[in-house]
Design an enzyme around this catalytic site. Structure first.
Site, PDB file in Angstrom:
ATOM      1  N   GLU A 122       0.836  -1.196   0.000  1.00  0.00           N
ATOM      2  CA  GLU A 122       0.000   0.000   0.000  1.00  0.00           C
ATOM      3  C   GLU A 122       0.873   1.248   0.000  1.00  0.00           C
ATOM      4  OE1 GLU A 122      -4.113  -1.305   2.116  1.00  0.00           O
ATOM      5  OE2 GLU A 122      -2.443  -1.045   3.485  1.00  0.00           O
ATOM      6  N   CYS A 135       3.692   8.557   0.888  1.00  0.00           N
ATOM      7  CA  CYS A 135       4.210   7.587   1.861  1.00  0.00           C
ATOM      8  C   CYS A 135       4.305   6.243   1.149  1.00  0.00           C
ATOM      9  CB  CYS A 135       3.259   7.514   3.060  1.00  0.00           C
ATOM     10  SG  CYS A 135       3.730   6.281   4.292  1.00  0.00           S
ATOM     11  N   CYS A 142       6.477  -6.996   6.700  1.00  0.00           N
ATOM     12  CA  CYS A 142       7.612  -6.484   7.458  1.00  0.00           C
ATOM     13  C   CYS A 142       8.051  -7.569   8.428  1.00  0.00           C
ATOM     14  CB  CYS A 142       7.211  -5.232   8.242  1.00  0.00           C
ATOM     15  SG  CYS A 142       8.591  -4.436   9.106  1.00  0.00           S
ATOM     16  N   CYS A 146       6.851  -5.474  15.314  1.00  0.00           N
ATOM     17  CA  CYS A 146       6.463  -4.558  16.397  1.00  0.00           C
ATOM     18  C   CYS A 146       4.982  -4.820  16.715  1.00  0.00           C
ATOM     19  CB  CYS A 146       6.672  -3.106  15.971  1.00  0.00           C
ATOM     20  SG  CYS A 146       8.378  -2.771  15.475  1.00  0.00           S
ATOM     21  N   CYS A 149       1.946  -2.531  15.509  1.00  0.00           N
ATOM     22  CA  CYS A 149       1.874  -2.145  14.098  1.00  0.00           C
ATOM     23  C   CYS A 149       1.227  -3.263  13.287  1.00  0.00           C
ATOM     24  CB  CYS A 149       3.274  -1.856  13.564  1.00  0.00           C
ATOM     25  SG  CYS A 149       3.321  -1.486  11.802  1.00  0.00           S
ATOM     26  N   CYS A 373      -0.279   5.674  10.095  1.00  0.00           N
ATOM     27  CA  CYS A 373       0.917   4.987  10.581  1.00  0.00           C
ATOM     28  C   CYS A 373       0.534   3.686  11.259  1.00  0.00           C
ATOM     29  CB  CYS A 373       1.652   5.822  11.616  1.00  0.00           C
ATOM     30  SG  CYS A 373       2.004   7.483  11.107  1.00  0.00           S
TER      31      CYS A 373
HETATM   32  N1  SAH Z   1       9.767   0.160   9.665  1.00  0.00           N
HETATM   33  C1  SAH Z   1      10.015   1.584   9.614  1.00  0.00           C
HETATM   34  C2  SAH Z   1       9.113   2.261   8.617  1.00  0.00           C
HETATM   35  C3  SAH Z   1       7.649   2.269   9.006  1.00  0.00           C
HETATM   36  S1  SAH Z   1       7.265   3.895   9.479  1.00  0.00           S
HETATM   37  C4  SAH Z   1       9.878   2.166  10.984  1.00  0.00           C
HETATM   38  O1  SAH Z   1       9.384   1.486  11.865  1.00  0.00           O
HETATM   39  O2  SAH Z   1      10.316   3.292  11.202  1.00  0.00           O
HETATM   40  C5  SAH Z   1       5.776   3.718  10.286  1.00  0.00           C
HETATM   41  C6  SAH Z   1       5.809   4.528  11.562  1.00  0.00           C
HETATM   42  O3  SAH Z   1       4.551   4.378  12.211  1.00  0.00           O
HETATM   43  C7  SAH Z   1       6.857   4.013  12.517  1.00  0.00           C
HETATM   44  O4  SAH Z   1       7.369   5.053  13.284  1.00  0.00           O
HETATM   45  C8  SAH Z   1       6.020   3.072  13.359  1.00  0.00           C
HETATM   46  O5  SAH Z   1       6.634   2.751  14.566  1.00  0.00           O
HETATM   47  C9  SAH Z   1       4.758   3.865  13.507  1.00  0.00           C
HETATM   48  N2  SAH Z   1       3.603   3.056  13.886  1.00  0.00           N
HETATM   49  C10 SAH Z   1       3.461   1.731  13.708  1.00  0.00           C
HETATM   50  N3  SAH Z   1       2.271   1.332  14.172  1.00  0.00           N
HETATM   51  C11 SAH Z   1       1.658   2.427  14.660  1.00  0.00           C
HETATM   52  C12 SAH Z   1       0.400   2.657  15.253  1.00  0.00           C
HETATM   53  N4  SAH Z   1      -0.452   1.663  15.457  1.00  0.00           N
HETATM   54  N5  SAH Z   1       0.100   3.926  15.605  1.00  0.00           N
HETATM   55  C13 SAH Z   1       0.958   4.930  15.375  1.00  0.00           C
HETATM   56  N6  SAH Z   1       2.158   4.773  14.813  1.00  0.00           N
HETATM   57  C14 SAH Z   1       2.509   3.535  14.466  1.00  0.00           C
END
Ligand code: SAH
Length: 383
Positions: A122, A135, A142, A146, A149, A373
Protein backbone atom coordinates in the site's frame (compact mmCIF):
# COMPACT_ATOMS: atom_id res chain seq x y z
CA UNK A 1 26.93 7.75 26.85
CA UNK A 2 29.43 4.88 27.14
CA UNK A 3 27.67 2.73 24.62
CA UNK A 4 30.05 3.33 21.72
CA UNK A 5 32.96 1.97 23.75
CA UNK A 6 30.94 -0.88 25.23
CA UNK A 7 29.38 -1.99 21.96
CA UNK A 8 30.85 -5.11 20.37
CA UNK A 9 31.20 -3.32 17.03
CA UNK A 10 28.98 -3.38 14.00
CA UNK A 11 27.39 -6.69 13.14
CA UNK A 12 27.88 -7.55 9.48
CA UNK A 13 24.66 -7.52 7.49
CA UNK A 14 25.24 -11.21 6.55
CA UNK A 15 24.87 -12.20 10.19
CA UNK A 16 21.44 -10.67 10.67
CA UNK A 17 18.61 -13.13 11.23
CA UNK A 18 16.21 -13.82 8.40
CA UNK A 19 13.80 -10.95 8.10
CA UNK A 20 16.58 -8.46 8.69
CA UNK A 21 18.65 -9.41 5.70
CA UNK A 22 18.65 -8.37 2.11
CA UNK A 23 18.86 -11.95 0.90
CA UNK A 24 16.05 -12.92 -1.37
CA UNK A 25 14.16 -15.76 0.21
CA UNK A 26 13.94 -19.15 -1.41
CA UNK A 27 13.68 -19.28 -5.17
CA UNK A 28 11.24 -16.41 -5.47
CA UNK A 29 11.20 -14.78 -8.90
CA UNK A 30 12.56 -11.26 -9.06
CA UNK A 31 10.32 -8.44 -10.27
CA UNK A 32 11.01 -7.59 -13.93
CA UNK A 33 13.79 -5.10 -14.60
CA UNK A 34 12.51 -1.56 -15.12
CA UNK A 35 13.96 1.75 -16.27
CA UNK A 36 13.74 3.00 -12.68
CA UNK A 37 16.08 0.26 -11.48
CA UNK A 38 18.84 1.64 -13.70
CA UNK A 39 20.99 4.74 -13.67
CA UNK A 40 21.44 6.57 -16.98
CA UNK A 41 24.48 4.48 -17.93
CA UNK A 42 22.60 1.27 -17.14
CA UNK A 43 19.70 2.44 -19.29
CA UNK A 44 22.00 3.10 -22.22
CA UNK A 45 23.50 -0.35 -21.77
CA UNK A 46 20.01 -1.84 -21.71
CA UNK A 47 19.02 -0.21 -25.02
CA UNK A 48 22.39 -1.21 -26.47
CA UNK A 49 21.45 -4.84 -25.70
CA UNK A 50 18.60 -4.27 -28.12
CA UNK A 51 20.98 -2.85 -30.71
CA UNK A 52 19.79 0.73 -30.20
CA UNK A 53 21.83 3.90 -29.70
CA UNK A 54 22.13 5.38 -26.20
CA UNK A 55 19.97 8.41 -26.92
CA UNK A 56 16.94 6.12 -27.14
CA UNK A 57 17.40 5.50 -23.40
CA UNK A 58 17.51 9.25 -22.80
CA UNK A 59 14.29 9.69 -24.76
CA UNK A 60 12.59 6.97 -22.77
CA UNK A 61 13.83 8.54 -19.53
CA UNK A 62 12.34 11.88 -20.51
CA UNK A 63 8.97 10.27 -21.16
CA UNK A 64 8.94 8.45 -17.87
CA UNK A 65 10.65 10.80 -15.43
CA UNK A 66 9.91 14.23 -16.94
CA UNK A 67 6.58 13.75 -18.71
CA UNK A 68 5.37 11.00 -16.41
CA UNK A 69 4.11 8.84 -19.25
CA UNK A 70 4.65 5.14 -19.79
CA UNK A 71 2.27 4.85 -22.72
CA UNK A 72 4.18 4.00 -25.92
CA UNK A 73 1.55 5.87 -27.98
CA UNK A 74 2.66 9.15 -26.37
CA UNK A 75 6.31 8.63 -27.30
CA UNK A 76 6.06 10.30 -30.69
CA UNK A 77 9.78 11.11 -30.88
CA UNK A 78 10.51 7.37 -31.00
CA UNK A 79 9.99 5.50 -34.27
CA UNK A 80 6.62 3.76 -34.09
CA UNK A 81 8.25 0.40 -34.72
CA UNK A 82 10.46 0.72 -31.64
CA UNK A 83 8.00 2.02 -29.09
CA UNK A 84 6.21 -1.12 -28.01
CA UNK A 85 9.40 -3.19 -27.79
CA UNK A 86 11.25 -0.58 -25.76
CA UNK A 87 8.33 -0.08 -23.42
CA UNK A 88 7.93 -3.83 -22.95
CA UNK A 89 11.64 -4.18 -22.20
CA UNK A 90 12.10 -1.22 -19.90
CA UNK A 91 8.68 -0.16 -18.65
CA UNK A 92 7.02 -3.44 -17.67
CA UNK A 93 3.96 -2.96 -15.47
CA UNK A 94 5.12 -3.62 -11.90
CA UNK A 95 2.26 -2.68 -9.62
CA UNK A 96 -1.43 -2.76 -10.49
CA UNK A 97 -3.84 -0.66 -8.46
CA UNK A 98 -6.38 -2.99 -6.88
CA UNK A 99 -8.29 -0.53 -4.79
CA UNK A 100 -8.22 3.18 -3.97
CA UNK A 101 -9.69 4.68 -0.82
CA UNK A 102 -9.83 8.36 0.00
CA UNK A 103 -10.72 10.60 2.92
CA UNK A 104 -10.11 14.20 4.03
CA UNK A 105 -12.19 15.40 1.09
CA UNK A 106 -10.02 13.51 -1.38
CA UNK A 107 -6.72 14.94 -0.13
CA UNK A 108 -5.65 11.65 1.49
CA UNK A 109 -5.66 8.64 -0.82
CA UNK A 110 -4.53 5.12 -0.11
CA UNK A 111 -3.80 2.71 -2.95
CA UNK A 112 -3.63 -1.06 -2.58
CA UNK A 113 -1.20 -2.43 -5.17
CA UNK A 114 -0.75 -5.94 -6.47
CA UNK A 115 2.72 -6.90 -7.65
CA UNK A 116 3.63 -9.31 -10.48
CA UNK A 117 3.76 -12.24 -8.05
CA UNK A 118 0.55 -11.44 -6.20
CA UNK A 119 2.26 -9.65 -3.28
CA UNK A 120 0.26 -6.70 -1.96
CA UNK A 121 1.57 -3.34 -0.81
CA UNK A 122 0.00 0.00 0.00
CA UNK A 123 0.98 3.63 -0.50
CA UNK A 124 -0.66 6.82 0.74
CA UNK A 125 -0.76 10.24 -0.93
CA UNK A 126 -1.40 13.19 1.38
CA UNK A 127 -1.97 16.75 0.21
CA UNK A 128 -1.35 19.49 2.79
CA UNK A 129 -1.65 23.23 2.23
CA UNK A 130 2.11 23.57 1.79
CA UNK A 131 3.25 20.19 0.51
CA UNK A 132 2.28 16.87 -1.01
CA UNK A 133 3.68 13.80 0.70
CA UNK A 134 3.84 10.33 -0.76
CA UNK A 135 4.21 7.59 1.86
CA UNK A 136 5.71 4.51 0.22
CA UNK A 137 6.21 0.86 1.11
CA UNK A 138 9.67 -0.67 0.83
CA UNK A 139 8.71 -4.28 1.54
CA UNK A 140 5.61 -6.42 1.18
CA UNK A 141 4.92 -7.04 4.85
CA UNK A 142 7.61 -6.48 7.46
CA UNK A 143 9.88 -8.73 9.51
CA UNK A 144 10.27 -6.43 12.50
CA UNK A 145 7.21 -7.72 14.39
CA UNK A 146 6.46 -4.56 16.40
CA UNK A 147 3.31 -5.62 18.29
CA UNK A 148 1.43 -2.32 17.89
CA UNK A 149 1.87 -2.15 14.10
CA UNK A 150 -0.53 -3.94 11.75
CA UNK A 151 2.13 -4.46 9.07
CA UNK A 152 4.35 -6.32 11.52
CA UNK A 153 1.70 -8.90 12.35
CA UNK A 154 1.78 -10.88 9.12
CA UNK A 155 5.56 -11.01 8.78
CA UNK A 156 7.70 -10.33 5.74
CA UNK A 157 6.61 -11.47 2.29
CA UNK A 158 9.50 -9.98 0.31
CA UNK A 159 11.62 -6.96 -0.46
CA UNK A 160 10.39 -4.61 -3.17
CA UNK A 161 12.68 -3.78 -6.05
CA UNK A 162 13.85 -0.18 -6.47
CA UNK A 163 11.47 0.30 -9.38
CA UNK A 164 8.54 -1.09 -7.38
CA UNK A 165 9.23 1.64 -4.84
CA UNK A 166 9.74 4.38 -7.43
CA UNK A 167 6.52 3.31 -9.17
CA UNK A 168 4.53 4.30 -6.08
CA UNK A 169 5.96 7.83 -6.23
CA UNK A 170 5.47 7.93 -10.00
CA UNK A 171 1.80 7.04 -9.52
CA UNK A 172 1.41 9.79 -6.93
CA UNK A 173 3.12 12.28 -9.22
CA UNK A 174 0.73 11.37 -12.02
CA UNK A 175 -2.28 11.67 -9.77
CA UNK A 176 -1.12 15.13 -8.69
CA UNK A 177 -0.41 16.18 -12.29
CA UNK A 178 -3.85 15.00 -13.41
CA UNK A 179 -5.68 17.47 -11.17
CA UNK A 180 -7.71 14.63 -9.60
CA UNK A 181 -6.82 15.78 -6.09
CA UNK A 182 -8.83 18.77 -4.84
CA UNK A 183 -6.71 21.92 -4.82
CA UNK A 184 -5.55 21.83 -8.42
CA UNK A 185 -2.69 20.23 -10.30
CA UNK A 186 0.52 19.93 -8.36
CA UNK A 187 3.58 17.77 -7.72
CA UNK A 188 4.73 15.37 -5.09
CA UNK A 189 7.11 17.45 -2.96
CA UNK A 190 7.95 14.94 -0.19
CA UNK A 191 8.49 11.20 0.04
CA UNK A 192 8.48 9.28 3.31
CA UNK A 193 9.56 5.64 3.62
CA UNK A 194 6.93 5.09 6.26
CA UNK A 195 4.63 2.65 4.53
CA UNK A 196 4.93 -1.11 4.84
CA UNK A 197 8.31 -2.57 5.60
CA UNK A 198 11.63 -1.70 7.18
CA UNK A 199 13.52 0.31 4.55
CA UNK A 200 16.96 -0.37 5.98
CA UNK A 201 16.33 -4.14 5.81
CA UNK A 202 16.03 -3.69 2.02
CA UNK A 203 19.03 -1.42 1.84
CA UNK A 204 20.24 -1.60 -1.74
CA UNK A 205 16.80 -1.28 -3.36
CA UNK A 206 15.87 1.58 -1.04
CA UNK A 207 19.12 3.40 -1.81
CA UNK A 208 18.61 2.97 -5.53
CA UNK A 209 15.02 4.17 -5.16
CA UNK A 210 16.17 7.23 -3.19
CA UNK A 211 18.56 8.07 -6.01
CA UNK A 212 15.90 7.65 -8.70
CA UNK A 213 13.43 9.72 -6.68
CA UNK A 214 15.93 12.52 -6.12
CA UNK A 215 18.10 12.53 -9.26
CA UNK A 216 17.22 15.58 -11.36
CA UNK A 217 14.88 14.76 -14.25
CA UNK A 218 15.22 13.01 -16.62
CA UNK A 219 17.63 10.79 -14.66
CA UNK A 220 15.06 10.67 -11.88
CA UNK A 221 11.97 12.35 -10.50
CA UNK A 222 13.84 15.42 -9.25
CA UNK A 223 12.45 15.55 -5.71
CA UNK A 224 14.80 17.24 -3.22
CA UNK A 225 16.85 14.86 -1.05
CA UNK A 226 15.96 17.04 1.90
CA UNK A 227 12.30 16.26 1.30
CA UNK A 228 12.83 12.49 1.53
CA UNK A 229 12.61 10.73 4.91
CA UNK A 230 13.89 7.23 5.58
CA UNK A 231 12.32 5.81 8.73
CA UNK A 232 13.89 2.90 10.60
CA UNK A 233 13.40 0.77 13.68
CA UNK A 234 17.12 1.27 14.29
CA UNK A 235 19.24 -1.19 12.28
CA UNK A 236 22.55 0.23 13.45
CA UNK A 237 24.92 -1.17 10.78
CA UNK A 238 22.58 0.08 8.06
CA UNK A 239 22.28 3.54 9.66
CA UNK A 240 26.08 3.71 9.61
CA UNK A 241 26.15 2.65 5.99
CA UNK A 242 23.57 5.28 5.13
CA UNK A 243 25.64 7.89 6.96
CA UNK A 244 28.55 7.13 4.63
CA UNK A 245 26.47 7.63 1.46
CA UNK A 246 26.73 11.41 1.62
CA UNK A 247 23.03 11.98 1.04
CA UNK A 248 20.97 14.66 2.74
CA UNK A 249 17.79 12.70 3.26
CA UNK A 250 16.13 12.95 6.65
CA UNK A 251 16.50 10.03 9.02
CA UNK A 252 13.60 9.10 11.30
CA UNK A 253 14.12 6.63 14.13
CA UNK A 254 11.08 4.82 15.51
CA UNK A 255 12.08 4.92 19.16
CA UNK A 256 8.77 4.60 21.06
CA UNK A 257 10.51 4.04 24.40
CA UNK A 258 13.58 5.60 26.02
CA UNK A 259 14.45 2.49 28.06
CA UNK A 260 15.56 -0.91 26.81
CA UNK A 261 13.19 -2.87 28.99
CA UNK A 262 10.10 -1.44 27.30
CA UNK A 263 11.66 -0.96 23.88
CA UNK A 264 12.63 -4.66 23.80
CA UNK A 265 8.91 -5.33 23.85
CA UNK A 266 7.64 -2.57 21.55
CA UNK A 267 10.41 -2.82 18.95
CA UNK A 268 11.79 -6.37 19.24
CA UNK A 269 14.92 -5.62 17.20
CA UNK A 270 15.98 -3.54 20.21
CA UNK A 271 17.25 -6.78 21.71
CA UNK A 272 19.96 -6.64 19.10
CA UNK A 273 20.67 -2.90 19.00
CA UNK A 274 19.71 -1.15 22.18
CA UNK A 275 18.56 2.42 22.68
CA UNK A 276 22.00 3.91 23.37
CA UNK A 277 23.56 2.29 20.33
CA UNK A 278 20.68 3.29 18.05
CA UNK A 279 20.85 6.88 19.25
CA UNK A 280 24.64 6.96 18.84
CA UNK A 281 24.20 5.89 15.23
CA UNK A 282 21.50 8.54 14.81
CA UNK A 283 23.79 11.25 16.18
CA UNK A 284 26.48 10.08 13.78
CA UNK A 285 24.00 10.59 10.97
CA UNK A 286 23.03 14.02 12.27
CA UNK A 287 26.68 15.05 12.51
CA UNK A 288 27.45 13.88 8.99
CA UNK A 289 24.42 15.50 7.38
CA UNK A 290 23.77 18.47 9.63
CA UNK A 291 20.16 17.37 9.66
CA UNK A 292 17.93 16.90 12.66
CA UNK A 293 17.00 13.29 13.25
CA UNK A 294 13.31 12.76 13.73
CA UNK A 295 12.51 10.61 16.78
CA UNK A 296 9.17 8.87 16.28
CA UNK A 297 7.22 8.08 19.42
CA UNK A 298 3.76 6.48 19.26
CA UNK A 299 1.86 7.46 22.39
CA UNK A 300 0.40 4.26 23.87
CA UNK A 301 -1.94 4.63 26.83
CA UNK A 302 -0.40 3.47 30.08
CA UNK A 303 2.53 1.84 28.28
CA UNK A 304 5.11 4.45 27.25
CA UNK A 305 3.45 7.76 28.16
CA UNK A 306 4.54 8.19 31.79
CA UNK A 307 6.10 11.46 32.95
CA UNK A 308 9.33 9.70 33.94
CA UNK A 309 9.69 8.33 30.43
CA UNK A 310 9.26 11.85 29.03
CA UNK A 311 12.03 13.02 31.35
CA UNK A 312 14.29 10.12 30.43
CA UNK A 313 13.67 10.77 26.73
CA UNK A 314 14.47 14.46 27.24
CA UNK A 315 17.75 13.58 28.93
CA UNK A 316 18.74 11.28 26.05
CA UNK A 317 18.02 13.96 23.48
CA UNK A 318 19.26 17.07 25.31
CA UNK A 319 21.73 19.01 23.22
CA UNK A 320 21.30 16.68 20.24
CA UNK A 321 20.21 17.50 16.71
CA UNK A 322 16.82 15.87 17.19
CA UNK A 323 13.14 16.52 16.91
CA UNK A 324 10.44 14.41 18.51
CA UNK A 325 7.35 13.45 16.58
CA UNK A 326 4.63 12.19 18.89
CA UNK A 327 2.10 9.97 17.10
CA UNK A 328 -1.17 9.20 18.86
CA UNK A 329 -1.38 5.39 18.57
CA UNK A 330 -3.59 4.41 15.67
CA UNK A 331 -5.89 1.47 16.23
CA UNK A 332 -4.90 -1.88 14.69
CA UNK A 333 -6.92 -5.09 14.57
CA UNK A 334 -6.58 -7.27 17.64
CA UNK A 335 -4.34 -4.84 19.49
CA UNK A 336 -5.04 -4.40 23.17
CA UNK A 337 -3.44 -0.98 23.14
CA UNK A 338 -4.97 2.39 22.59
CA UNK A 339 -3.83 6.00 22.21
CA UNK A 340 -2.74 7.98 25.25
CA UNK A 341 -5.26 10.12 27.02
CA UNK A 342 -4.93 13.61 25.46
CA UNK A 343 -4.16 15.22 28.82
CA UNK A 344 -1.38 12.68 29.42
CA UNK A 345 -0.01 13.23 25.93
CA UNK A 346 -0.02 17.00 26.56
CA UNK A 347 1.90 16.52 29.76
CA UNK A 348 4.44 14.32 27.95
CA UNK A 349 4.87 16.93 25.23
CA UNK A 350 5.14 19.73 27.82
CA UNK A 351 7.92 17.92 29.67
CA UNK A 352 9.96 17.57 26.50
CA UNK A 353 9.28 21.16 25.45
CA UNK A 354 10.26 22.62 28.84
CA UNK A 355 13.60 20.87 28.55
CA UNK A 356 14.14 22.51 25.18
CA UNK A 357 13.49 19.44 23.03
CA UNK A 358 11.76 20.37 19.76
CA UNK A 359 8.55 18.34 19.70
CA UNK A 360 5.42 18.19 17.58
CA UNK A 361 2.38 15.96 17.46
CA UNK A 362 1.97 14.31 14.09
CA UNK A 363 -1.16 15.35 12.26
CA UNK A 364 -1.92 11.74 11.51
CA UNK A 365 -3.92 11.23 8.36
CA UNK A 366 -5.94 8.40 6.95
CA UNK A 367 -7.26 6.60 10.03
CA UNK A 368 -10.71 6.34 8.39
CA UNK A 369 -9.22 4.34 5.52
CA UNK A 370 -6.73 2.35 7.62
CA UNK A 371 -4.06 4.36 5.91
CA UNK A 372 -2.39 5.91 8.95
CA UNK A 373 0.92 4.99 10.58
CA UNK A 374 0.96 1.33 11.51
CA UNK A 375 -2.33 0.52 9.81
CA UNK A 376 -1.09 -0.69 6.43
CA UNK A 377 -1.82 -4.40 6.21
CA UNK A 378 -2.40 -4.98 2.53
CA UNK A 379 -1.61 -8.67 2.67
CA UNK A 380 -4.52 -9.33 4.96
CA UNK A 381 -7.00 -7.09 3.17
CA UNK A 382 -7.13 -8.07 -0.51
CA UNK A 383 -9.68 -6.37 -2.75
N1 SAH B 1 9.77 0.16 9.67
C1 SAH B 1 10.02 1.58 9.61
C2 SAH B 1 9.11 2.26 8.62
C3 SAH B 1 7.65 2.27 9.01
S1 SAH B 1 7.27 3.90 9.48
C4 SAH B 1 9.88 2.17 10.98
O1 SAH B 1 9.38 1.49 11.86
O2 SAH B 1 10.32 3.29 11.20
C5 SAH B 1 5.78 3.72 10.29
C6 SAH B 1 5.81 4.53 11.56
O3 SAH B 1 4.55 4.38 12.21
C7 SAH B 1 6.86 4.01 12.52
O4 SAH B 1 7.37 5.05 13.28
C8 SAH B 1 6.02 3.07 13.36
O5 SAH B 1 6.63 2.75 14.57
C9 SAH B 1 4.76 3.87 13.51
N2 SAH B 1 3.60 3.06 13.89
C10 SAH B 1 3.46 1.73 13.71
N3 SAH B 1 2.27 1.33 14.17
C11 SAH B 1 1.66 2.43 14.66
C12 SAH B 1 0.40 2.66 15.25
N4 SAH B 1 -0.45 1.66 15.46
N5 SAH B 1 0.10 3.93 15.60
C13 SAH B 1 0.96 4.93 15.37
N6 SAH B 1 2.16 4.77 14.81
C14 SAH B 1 2.51 3.54 14.47
Amino acid sequence: MASAAAAPGPIPIELLPVGLTEQSRGSRARPPRHLADLDPAGRRAAVAERGLPGYRADQLSRHYFSRLTEDPADMTDLPAGLRAGLAAALLPPLLTAQRELECDGGTTRKTLWRAFDGAFVESVLMRYPDRVTMCVSSQAGCGMACPFCATGQAGLTRNLSAAEIVTQVFAGARTMASGAVPGGRSRVSNVVFMGMGEPLANYSSVLTAVRRITDPAPAGLGISQRAVTVSTVGLVPAIKKLTAEGLSVRLAVSLHAPDDELRNELVPVNRRWQVAEVLDAAWGYAAATGRRVSIEYAMIRGINDQAWRADLLASLLAGRLAHVNLIPLNPTPGSKWTASDPAVADEFLGRLATRGIPVTVRDTRGTQIDGACGQLAAATSPA
